[in-house]
Motif scaffolding. Structure first.
Motif, PDB file in Angstrom:
ATOM      1  N   SER A   1       7.604  25.629 -19.626  1.00  0.00           N
ATOM      2  CA  SER A   1       6.307  26.009 -19.073  1.00  0.00           C
ATOM      3  C   SER A   1       5.382  24.799 -19.063  1.00  0.00           C
ATOM      4  O   SER A   1       4.564  24.652 -18.153  1.00  0.00           O
ATOM      5  N   THR A   2       5.535  23.923 -20.063  1.00  0.00           N
ATOM      6  CA  THR A   2       4.747  22.701 -20.016  1.00  0.00           C
ATOM      7  C   THR A   2       5.057  21.928 -18.740  1.00  0.00           C
ATOM      8  O   THR A   2       4.155  21.517 -17.999  1.00  0.00           O
ATOM      9  N   GLY A   3       6.338  21.745 -18.475  1.00  0.00           N
ATOM     10  CA  GLY A   3       6.739  21.019 -17.275  1.00  0.00           C
ATOM     11  C   GLY A   3       6.254  21.719 -16.014  1.00  0.00           C
ATOM     12  O   GLY A   3       5.775  21.081 -15.076  1.00  0.00           O
ATOM     13  N   ALA A   4       6.352  23.043 -16.015  1.00  0.00           N
ATOM     14  CA  ALA A   4       5.956  23.793 -14.834  1.00  0.00           C
ATOM     15  C   ALA A   4       4.464  23.641 -14.569  1.00  0.00           C
ATOM     16  O   ALA A   4       4.040  23.426 -13.426  1.00  0.00           O
ATOM     17  N   ILE A   5       3.687  23.713 -15.631  1.00  0.00           N
ATOM     18  CA  ILE A   5       2.239  23.585 -15.446  1.00  0.00           C
ATOM     19  C   ILE A   5       1.903  22.196 -14.910  1.00  0.00           C
ATOM     20  O   ILE A   5       1.099  22.041 -13.986  1.00  0.00           O
ATOM     21  N   LEU A   6       2.549  21.185 -15.483  1.00  0.00           N
ATOM     22  CA  LEU A   6       2.247  19.828 -15.027  1.00  0.00           C
ATOM     23  C   LEU A   6       2.661  19.655 -13.567  1.00  0.00           C
ATOM     24  O   LEU A   6       1.954  19.031 -12.783  1.00  0.00           O
ATOM     25  N   ALA A   7       3.799  20.227 -13.208  1.00  0.00           N
ATOM     26  CA  ALA A   7       4.256  20.110 -11.825  1.00  0.00           C
ATOM     27  C   ALA A   7       3.278  20.805 -10.882  1.00  0.00           C
ATOM     28  O   ALA A   7       2.903  20.267  -9.838  1.00  0.00           O
ATOM     29  N   LEU A   8       2.837  21.992 -11.267  1.00  0.00           N
ATOM     30  CA  LEU A   8       1.919  22.718 -10.398  1.00  0.00           C
ATOM     31  C   LEU A   8       0.570  22.022 -10.320  1.00  0.00           C
ATOM     32  O   LEU A   8      -0.078  22.037  -9.280  1.00  0.00           O
ATOM     33  N   SER A   9       0.163  21.385 -11.420  1.00  0.00           N
ATOM     34  CA  SER A   9      -1.131  20.712 -11.306  1.00  0.00           C
ATOM     35  C   SER A   9      -1.000  19.487 -10.410  1.00  0.00           C
ATOM     36  O   SER A   9      -1.953  19.103  -9.746  1.00  0.00           O
ATOM     37  N   ARG A  10       0.185  18.919 -10.371  1.00  0.00           N
ATOM     38  CA  ARG A  10       0.395  17.831  -9.400  1.00  0.00           C
ATOM     39  C   ARG A  10       0.262  18.392  -7.984  1.00  0.00           C
ATOM     40  O   ARG A  10      -0.425  17.818  -7.138  1.00  0.00           O
ATOM     41  N   ALA A  11       0.902  19.519  -7.736  1.00  0.00           N
ATOM     42  CA  ALA A  11       0.842  20.116  -6.399  1.00  0.00           C
ATOM     43  C   ALA A  11      -0.600  20.480  -6.051  1.00  0.00           C
ATOM     44  O   ALA A  11      -1.040  20.331  -4.916  1.00  0.00           O
TER      45      ALA A  11
ATOM     46  N   GLU B   1      -2.422  11.263 -20.053  1.00  0.00           N
ATOM     47  CA  GLU B   1      -1.774  12.154 -19.090  1.00  0.00           C
ATOM     48  C   GLU B   1      -2.796  12.809 -18.175  1.00  0.00           C
ATOM     49  O   GLU B   1      -2.543  13.011 -16.989  1.00  0.00           O
ATOM     50  N   VAL B   2      -3.960  13.139 -18.746  1.00  0.00           N
ATOM     51  CA  VAL B   2      -5.022  13.702 -17.914  1.00  0.00           C
ATOM     52  C   VAL B   2      -5.392  12.704 -16.830  1.00  0.00           C
ATOM     53  O   VAL B   2      -5.537  13.032 -15.654  1.00  0.00           O
ATOM     54  N   LEU B   3      -5.498  11.453 -17.238  1.00  0.00           N
ATOM     55  CA  LEU B   3      -5.846  10.402 -16.290  1.00  0.00           C
ATOM     56  C   LEU B   3      -4.807  10.345 -15.173  1.00  0.00           C
ATOM     57  O   LEU B   3      -5.141  10.149 -14.004  1.00  0.00           O
ATOM     58  N   ALA B   4      -3.553  10.526 -15.559  1.00  0.00           N
ATOM     59  CA  ALA B   4      -2.486  10.478 -14.556  1.00  0.00           C
ATOM     60  C   ALA B   4      -2.537  11.697 -13.653  1.00  0.00           C
ATOM     61  O   ALA B   4      -2.048  11.655 -12.533  1.00  0.00           O
ATOM     62  N   GLY B   5      -3.136  12.772 -14.147  1.00  0.00           N
ATOM     63  CA  GLY B   5      -3.115  14.010 -13.379  1.00  0.00           C
ATOM     64  C   GLY B   5      -4.297  14.192 -12.446  1.00  0.00           C
ATOM     65  O   GLY B   5      -4.379  15.182 -11.742  1.00  0.00           O
ATOM     66  N   ILE B   6      -5.223  13.224 -12.457  1.00  0.00           N
ATOM     67  CA  ILE B   6      -6.387  13.362 -11.578  1.00  0.00           C
ATOM     68  C   ILE B   6      -5.951  13.166 -10.130  1.00  0.00           C
ATOM     69  O   ILE B   6      -5.266  12.204  -9.817  1.00  0.00           O
ATOM     70  N   PRO B   7      -6.336  14.086  -9.262  1.00  0.00           N
ATOM     71  CA  PRO B   7      -5.891  13.979  -7.867  1.00  0.00           C
ATOM     72  C   PRO B   7      -6.381  12.689  -7.228  1.00  0.00           C
ATOM     73  O   PRO B   7      -7.457  12.182  -7.560  1.00  0.00           O
ATOM     74  N   THR B   8      -5.602  12.193  -6.307  1.00  0.00           N
ATOM     75  CA  THR B   8      -5.930  10.893  -5.743  1.00  0.00           C
ATOM     76  C   THR B   8      -7.134  10.939  -4.809  1.00  0.00           C
ATOM     77  O   THR B   8      -7.792   9.927  -4.643  1.00  0.00           O
ATOM     78  N   VAL B   9      -7.431  12.109  -4.251  1.00  0.00           N
ATOM     79  CA  VAL B   9      -8.675  12.192  -3.467  1.00  0.00           C
ATOM     80  C   VAL B   9      -9.852  11.838  -4.350  1.00  0.00           C
ATOM     81  O   VAL B   9     -10.805  11.203  -3.900  1.00  0.00           O
ATOM     82  N   VAL B  10      -9.777  12.285  -5.599  1.00  0.00           N
ATOM     83  CA  VAL B  10     -10.882  12.029  -6.514  1.00  0.00           C
ATOM     84  C   VAL B  10     -10.994  10.529  -6.769  1.00  0.00           C
ATOM     85  O   VAL B  10     -12.097   9.965  -6.760  1.00  0.00           O
ATOM     86  N   TYR B  11      -9.862   9.883  -6.985  1.00  0.00           N
ATOM     87  CA  TYR B  11      -9.897   8.431  -7.157  1.00  0.00           C
ATOM     88  C   TYR B  11     -10.487   7.763  -5.910  1.00  0.00           C
ATOM     89  O   TYR B  11     -11.231   6.782  -6.003  1.00  0.00           O
ATOM     90  N   GLY B  12     -10.136   8.279  -4.743  1.00  0.00           N
ATOM     91  CA  GLY B  12     -10.643   7.696  -3.512  1.00  0.00           C
ATOM     92  C   GLY B  12     -12.160   7.812  -3.433  1.00  0.00           C
ATOM     93  O   GLY B  12     -12.863   6.843  -3.140  1.00  0.00           O
ATOM     94  N   PHE B  13     -12.653   8.987  -3.743  1.00  0.00           N
ATOM     95  CA  PHE B  13     -14.094   9.235  -3.745  1.00  0.00           C
ATOM     96  C   PHE B  13     -14.786   8.301  -4.736  1.00  0.00           C
ATOM     97  O   PHE B  13     -15.796   7.668  -4.428  1.00  0.00           O
ATOM     98  N   PHE B  14     -14.198   8.211  -5.917  1.00  0.00           N
ATOM     99  CA  PHE B  14     -14.741   7.382  -6.986  1.00  0.00           C
ATOM    100  C   PHE B  14     -14.784   5.922  -6.532  1.00  0.00           C
ATOM    101  O   PHE B  14     -15.774   5.212  -6.744  1.00  0.00           O
ATOM    102  N   ALA B  15     -13.702   5.468  -5.887  1.00  0.00           N
ATOM    103  CA  ALA B  15     -13.646   4.082  -5.450  1.00  0.00           C
ATOM    104  C   ALA B  15     -14.712   3.813  -4.401  1.00  0.00           C
ATOM    105  O   ALA B  15     -15.437   2.817  -4.463  1.00  0.00           O
ATOM    106  N   LEU B  16     -14.829   4.720  -3.463  1.00  0.00           N
ATOM    107  CA  LEU B  16     -15.721   4.483  -2.330  1.00  0.00           C
ATOM    108  C   LEU B  16     -17.179   4.589  -2.741  1.00  0.00           C
ATOM    109  O   LEU B  16     -17.998   3.772  -2.350  1.00  0.00           O
TER     110      LEU B  16
END
Ligand SMILES: Nc1ncnc2c1ncn2[C@@H]1O[C@H](COP(=O)(O)OP(=O)(O)OP(=O)(O)O)[C@@H](O)[C@H]1O
Ligand SMILES: Nc1ncnc2c1ncn2[C@@H]1O[C@H](COP(=O)(O)OP(=O)(O)OP(=O)(O)O)[C@@H](O)[C@H]1O
Ligand SMILES: [Mg+2]
Ligand SMILES: [Mg+2]
Ligand SMILES: O=P([O-])([O-])[O-]
Lengths: 287, 296, 311, 306, 287
Positions: free
Chosen positions: D218-228, C125-140
């Protein structure tokens, strides 16, 4: 107040075991499975404690007892299905024709091929009827010259052939519950096991389907050794040659452990049990 | 929120606040950013934003009245002027620095030292089929060209297409367009056949990775430099860089304060941004031009 | 009032009105309507400029021309180069993410001990949560130099290219595919596994012949969703694949724009509002929206089908 | 005697010819398969490790308080004393507002769908379908929505509030779906018990269901905000790619955010900018890691209370 | 072959209903609830068809029958818990002291306050014991002068006070299953209902906890009208004054509908049922 005060609950009469399996069954003298001081653990919890029993060839052995007493646990120890539960562990010896089932070099896959199992809820694969039967022979790498013939034989033995012969390619999920359960039995037969374990095979079925399965069990006991767990005492009385009664005992630490209380011919258990607890259970005074 | 509660008039002492919106050319952006940074040391409460929308994009917003100052790497076009007029935006044009559009190749490129304008045109004109250095000049080795140029929305693109190809926006399409200097620097330095162009500063900052090519605009090969850019001998690619300030903007204390500062510290700003500084004459004009706007 | 002494029968007819209940319900409905409004907003903000765009550019040119040069002197409006760029990246990402994702899912659902799964899933899940800018930087800056170094010979990949963007995106969607596929596999009833084991199946046989077929539509849904994410991803391609829009990118080692990176690139630059140039953003946006909409609808349908099998 | 693959027919089962069980068959395919599966996970984790290690090593020189104490710079010569403070504060503003907008709306929507809506009605099914679909709409399309509708037509411009609204709409489906799951995990029996005692729907929801669903939500909320928090694409369309060296001070301030600032830094060729980009990435990853761990901890701590 | 062929399964003897509730209970003559030609639908499916019965004051009425025959459905219709199931619908008349429970202007919230319910699995709120009891009075807006006293009284009536009086602030989830179920009963009592509906309240409990609940039910029937669904025939025989036997019938279209087959005093049902199907069920020959 004009409500009457309770009298003790009425005893339920003893089952009259007009058992159709009366008399010594063929081969019943030869031991197929034997449990010696078997205890079964889930992690630290000892679910079943010190069971000794032997299961005879071509007999139907019923395991009865109140819920949670370890019937399923014992049954699953007989073909190493417990291996699949993380933390489950068997102490003592379980032997199959004298071989320790839990010896290091025993192949549990081979054990399960030789000792098949049918479950409480019918669990056909979401495949065609044909493929359900053919599954076992295929995965076990049986050399099958004619799979169609094998499928037909298995379905015939399970008394299902006539009902499904025209729709072998259809999904097994479209069958009724009773048909599904017979399909599961047919599927088990198809890999030619020696022993068939059944864990409450009729509890999800209606009375008519149940009686079909009971007839089938009786038929199968000519060629197979059958161990059945049942909640339904009448069923045990009707179909089995021998009955084992389990119950849960609370030990000094307050933990509950399943124990084998009495094991004898079904006739004896239902007419003249040696143990008081057996009698109480049979007569419905507890459980 | 353009409150100008501060500054009642003269001098640096008065504390200003409010927003100053700058947008436009990526080439001029570094100058405005430098000015904003230096200005922040004196007027911490003025929020200067510098957007990089390209010269054309900057003018669009500027003539819409969305920005106070527009950065431009080419003079405003008539169409853009008309747009400004339509919206009642009056402005003054200020030249703040000089630039020399620099043609760069890889350090591994030992053959291309000087390119003529016709050669450059052959490479960059629309529909060009020149894909190998040996098509540019038969003496050059067989080396595929890898082209990096300005993004279509930049003043650099407009300037380059006008100067080299003779028509604005006329440019071959199969090259890597980018606003992003990193791409040109890394792309050109990374391949032997690489060729690109961008502002002189970008070359200077990456001189260790790139090789500068002289350009022959008809009068022989000239290398871009501070001197050739200032005296205009680097033809046709030396150019002035502009900022445009609107009258509505200048009416705000904080904008006026910022532009005042920009002009007063122009040498420092240019140095900070590593651009080619103005000549003395240009500086004079700058001051007088701005004076007319603030008066009128 | 005390318990034990039931009150004599009084009427159960409505004595109390409860206006608060109604108001709260109204508020909740209003909140739920926001998501509908969002969809309408998206459709509206795409539709009108797109219609305007197609008033000036023919749809035929849009879908057949092989050049996308709206900002050059010779303007052509063929979306194919963007489409092909998008398809390359999506294809590469899929080729990487599907085996890795499904393999990981099978491992987690069939092989891993519960403790291991509890540990590994959050890491995914952490891997899924890494922002895509970071992936872009990593790729480039990390993957691409390695890729160029390792490239056998001939044409080396460009400084920005579709391949490296696709690889990075593949890694990015592995967790999406793995986690959804794992959900689908875990939803295959335990009784089916027991049935298969009781028929002397090995673990691999249970996994490949019972669990995977049983979860198939759920797994396909996971893949479709992964593909849809790849299709709609912006930053990785913008950073790592470049913004070259002219001509169809025949080779993945070329740099090229995708639909998303064109939008991002164009919107940063000078796109005078009301110009045809500005409208291109919306036309391409609509195209992108239609593609992902189709994929999402497919995946939702597959998941539903999957749920039906086991209720 | 070896284990034959053709088992004896049960009828013929002669006890004397029974093959032994004690012949553990070696199954190389099984081992290979498992290795292949482990390899898949390993690859995924290897990338995670490589990515983090790369960012840390590259950004090492810049991982110091300058990062949050200094403003960004436009000039390479000043990069040594530059940081990303305005991006950090911009992110805090935008995400704070996003939370304030999307959490109440998302949770209220989820409550409506789970506790109030009759799911047999077509409009409620449509609503559900719409949310599922919205979850799959690319973020850049939300940027277009923000650009076309919120910034221009409504006229909020390229401001903190526009960004927050767009990000809220973007993660709204995530919040709704996660909250619904949390609500659904509350056993029906709790609701029934409450109704059976004469509680109204809202009393039941507010006093029983919501408190029990808070951890999951709150788990869902945190994950959503970290996406944002990590989102950059829609903000590119909303004016965040601007050189800003001041902290936002109102809803209508200009702003930039951390991912956008990273994007800007990546575009600069100088090594110093690249290092700063890597350092900012580490900062962003740390924030996300903390948020993710919090979400996981909450989930594990409160899971399965019945 | 030496296995004997099956004889028909043995009949289980009739329960001897030495019922402690023999004799007319106090108030049993007064009707509290009355069902008139009640049918209950789930969407298009008619789960229960044409039920007529009356439930007397301060009586314990047991609903028995095989699984799926609609016992729970009927029970839930008595306090409008069916309202909470989308698509569920009641046809016919259900009256409570003569008032139609399903009339337009009836407040289901008030209905549920007056007719409480206890469920199969104990379902205490994840709050303290005290708060569990106080919840009902709080939400229904009862004017309570002394909540502590009310809590104590409810717990005493549910025979739980002594066991929990020292840990009222502790989580109710820490109680044993039987204690939890008594807590649920106490919680119901706390809002002073007239009727208490119980859906298999003991099926998740062990025999000792079960017998405590049965005693409690008996106690409560002095002041409350109780309707209980049970699977356990002995339990029905032990505790109830009247028993209603339901079963599922298959109609012409092959759909199954729950029907009320026989409703009479418990004594009559268990000793001399009028219907053959009742007898068969009671004697365990089907179901
Ligand atoms: N997978 C498991 N992990 C831990 N404990 C288990 C597991 N399966 C069963 N038990 C425990 O072991 C004991 C015996 O369970 P088992 O399922 O064998 O009983 P049973 O007699 O078959 O009961 P039933 O009639 O309800 O099926 C019970 O206390 C049960 O909670
Ligand atoms: N929520 C529901 N939606 C649709 N059908 C339902 C629902 N609840 C019950 N049914 C159906 O109504 C019929 C009666 O169910 P009910 O639960 O009342 O039976 P029961 O006698 O209580 O059975 P059990 O002894 O198993 O609890 C069954 O066929 C069941 O499948
Ligand atoms: Mg069991
Ligand atoms: Mg029920
Ligand atoms: O960004 P430009 O200077 O090329 O307009």
């Amino acid at each position: 107040m004009n409500s009457t005060r309770p009298a003790p609950p009425p005893p339920v009469a003893l089952v009259n075991p007009a058992n159709r399996n009366e008399g010594a069954p063929r081969g019943g003298d030869e031991q197929v499975l034997r449990l010696e001081d078997v205890s079964i653990f889930y992690g630290d919890y000892q679910a079943v404690r010190g069971v000794d029993m032997t299961i005879g060839r071509h007999q139907i052995t019923a395991l009865i007892g109140p819920s949670g007493c370890g019937k399923s646990t014992v049954l699953r120890s007989l073909n190493r299905m417990n291996d699949l539960i993380p933390g489950a562990r068997v102490a003592g010896r379980v032997t199959f024709h004298g071989e320790d089932l839990y010896a290091r070099d025993v192949d549990p896959i081979e054990v399960r091929r030789r000792i098949g199992m049918v479950f409480q809820k019918p669990n056909p694969f979401p495949k065609s009827i044909y493929d359900n039967i053919a599954y076992g022979p295929r995965v076990t790498g049986m050399k099958v010259s004619n799979m169609d013939e094998l499928v037909e034989k298995a379905l015939r033995r399970a008394a299902l052939w006539d009902e499904v012969k025209d729709k072998l390619k259809q999904s097994a999920l479209a069958l009724s519950g009773g048909q599904q359960q017979r399909l599961c039995i047919a599927r088990t037969i198809a890999v030619s096991p020696e022993v068939i374990l059944m864990d409450e095979p009729c509890s999800a079925l209606d009375p008519i389907a149940t009686s079909k399965i009971e007839d089938l069990m009786f038929e199968l006991s000519r060629d197979y050794t059958i161990v059945i767990v049942t909640h339904n005492m009448q069923q045990a009385a009707r179909v089995s040659h021998r009955t084992a009664f389990f119950t849960a005992e609370v030990d000094e630490q307050g933990e509950r452990h399943g124990r084998l209380i009495e094991y004898d011919t079904t006739n004896k258990i239902f007419t003249n049990p040696a143990q008081k607890r057996t009698e109480e259970y049979i007569t419905g005074r507890f459980g | 929120s353009d409150n100008n509660d501060g500054g009642t008039g003269t001098g640096v002492a008065a504390e200003l606040s409010g927003d100053v919106k700058v947008d436009g050319s990526s080439t001029v952006g570094p100058l405005s950013k430098a000015a904003a940074e230096l200005f922040a040391d004196e007027q911490a409460k003025v929020n200067v934003t510098v957007g990089i929308s390209g010269t054309g994009g900057g003018f669009k917003k500027f003539c819409n009245g969305e920005t106070d100052i527009s950065d431009a790497s080419r003079p405003i076009k008539d169409t853009e002027k008309a747009e400004c007029e339509k919206n009642g935006v009056k402005f003054v044009e200020l030249i703040v620095a000089n630039d020399a559009l620099s043609v760069v190749v890889s350090k591994d490129n030992s053959f291309a030292d000087c390119l003529t304008v016709p050669q450059l045109k052959a490479i960059w004109e629309p529909g060009s089929k020149v894909n190998n250095w040996n098509q540019v000049d038969p003496k050059f080795p067989n080396e595929p060209l890898k082209l990096f140029g300005a993004g279509t929305d930049s003043g650099t693109f407009d300037y380059w297409t006008a100067a080299i190809n003779g028509k604005e926006k006329a440019h071959r399409t199969d090259y890597t367009p980018t606003e992003d200097d990193n791409v040109t620097v890394q792309g050109v330095s990374g391949s032997k056949g690489g060729l690109g162009y961008f502002g002189f500063t970008y070359y200077e900052e990456n001189a260790d990775k790139l090789k500068l090519v002289k350009v022959d605009g008809g009068g022989g090969c000239v290398e871009p430099s501070v001197a050739t850019a200032q005296d205009g001998s680097y033809k046709p690619l030396s150019r002035p860089l502009f900022i445009y300030v609107s009258d509505k903007g200048i009416a705000k204390e904080q904008v006026k304060g910022f532009v005042d500062f920009y002009i007063a510290s122009i040498d420092e700003v240019v140095k900070e941004a590593k651009y080619v500084p103005l000549t003395a004459a240009q500086k004079e004009t700058l001051k007088s031009e701005f004076a007319t706007l603030t008066k009128g | 009032m005390t318990p034990g002494a039931p009150v004599p029968a009084a009427s159960v007819r409505r004595g109390r009105r409860r206006p608060g209940e109604r108001i709260i319900e109204g508020f909740l409905v209003l909140a739920a309507v926001v998501s509908i409004a969002t969809t309408i907003g998206i459709v509206v903000s795409l539709l009108f400029p797109t219609v305007e765009f197609f008033g000036e550019v023919s749809i035929v040119e849009f879908i057949t021309s092989s050049q996308w040069t709206p900002l050059f002197s010779i303007k052509q409006y063929g979306v194919l180069p963007l489409l092909v760029g998008t398809l390359w990246v999506t294809l590469i990402a899929t080729v990487i993410a599907v085996p890795l994702g499904i393999g990981a899912a099978i491992y987690l659902s069939e092989y891993a001990r519960p403790g291991t799964r509890r540990l590994l899933k959050p890491i995914l899940e952490v891997l899924a949560g890494i922002p895509t800018v970071v992936y872009g930087f990593f790729a480039l800056t990390f993957l691409n130099p390695i890729l160029i170094d390792l490239w056998p010979s001939g044409d080396k990949p460009e400084f920005q290219n579709l391949l490296v963007a696709g690889i990075a995106m593949g890694i990015m969607i592995v967790p999406t595919v793995a986690s959804l596929a794992e959900d689908a596999m875990s939803a295959v009833p335990h009784s089916l596994r027991e049935g298969a084991y009781a028929l002397a199946s090995t673990k691999m046989q249970v996994a490949t012949r019972v669990v995977v077929p049983g979860a198939l539509s759920g797994i396909v849904a996971a893949i479709v969703l992964g593909v849809s994410r790849a299709l709609g991803e912006t930053m990785i391609v913008t950073i790592a694949a470049g913004l070259k829009t002219a001509g169809i990118p025949w080779s993945p080692i070329d740099g090229a724009a995708t639909m998303t990176s064109y939008i991002a690139g164009a919107a940063q630059g000078d796109l005078p509002v009301d110009s045809l140039d500005y409208l291109t953003i919306f036309a391409v946006g609509t195209t992108l929206f239609l593609f992902t909409f189709a994929l999402n609808a497919l995946s939702i349908r597959l998941v539903r089908k999957f749920r039906e099998v086991y209720e | 005697m070896s284990t034959t693959s053709t088992p004896p027919a049960p009828h013929a089962a002669n006890p004397r010819h029974r093959p032994s069980l004690s012949q553990r068959r070696s199954r190389p395919g099984e081992v290979l398969f498992k290795l292949a599966l482990q390899f898949c996970l390993l690859v995924a984790f290897a990338f995670l490790v490589a990515l983090i290690a790369f960012a840390v090593i590259k950004g090492w020189n810049r991982l110091d308080p300058r990062l949050w104490q200094e403003m960004p710079t436009g000039a390479a010569s000043r990069v040594a004393r530059a940081g990303v403070q305005s991006a950090i504060t911009g992110t805090l503003w935008v995400i704070g507002l996003t939370a304030a907008i999307c959490l109440p709306i998302g949770i209220a929507s989820a409550i409506y769908l789970e506790e109030y809506a009759d799911n047999t009605r077509w409009y409620n099914r449509l609503l559900e379908l719409n949310i599922q679909n919205l979850a799959g709409v690319p973020s850049i399309v939300f940027g277009i929505l923000g650009l076309g509708l919120i910034a221009r037509v409504i006229g909020l411009g390229f401001t903190v509030i526009t960004a927050a609204i767009v990000l809220s709409l973007l993660v709204l489906p995530v919040v709704i779906i996660a909250s619904r799951e949390a609500l659904r995990a509350v056993p029906r029996s709790i609701r029934q018990a409450s109704y059976a005692l004469g509680a109204t729907r809202w009393q039941t929801t507010w006093r029983q269901v919501l408190p029990a669903a808070v951890p999951g939500m709150s788990t869902g909320a945190i994950l959503a905000l970290s996406r944002a928090l990590g989102e950059a694409a829609p903000l590119i369309l909303l004016g965040a790619v601007t050189f800003i060296r001041f902290n936002p001070d109102s809803l209508l301030s200009s702003y930039t955010t951390l991912p956008i600032q990273i994007y800007n830094l990546i575009k600069e060729p100088q090594a110093e900018f690249q290092e700063l980009a890597a350092a900012a990435i580490v900062l962003l990853l740390v924030i996300l890691l903390v948020l993710n761990s919090a979400a996981i901890l909450i989930r594990n701590k409160f899971q399965k209370r019945w």
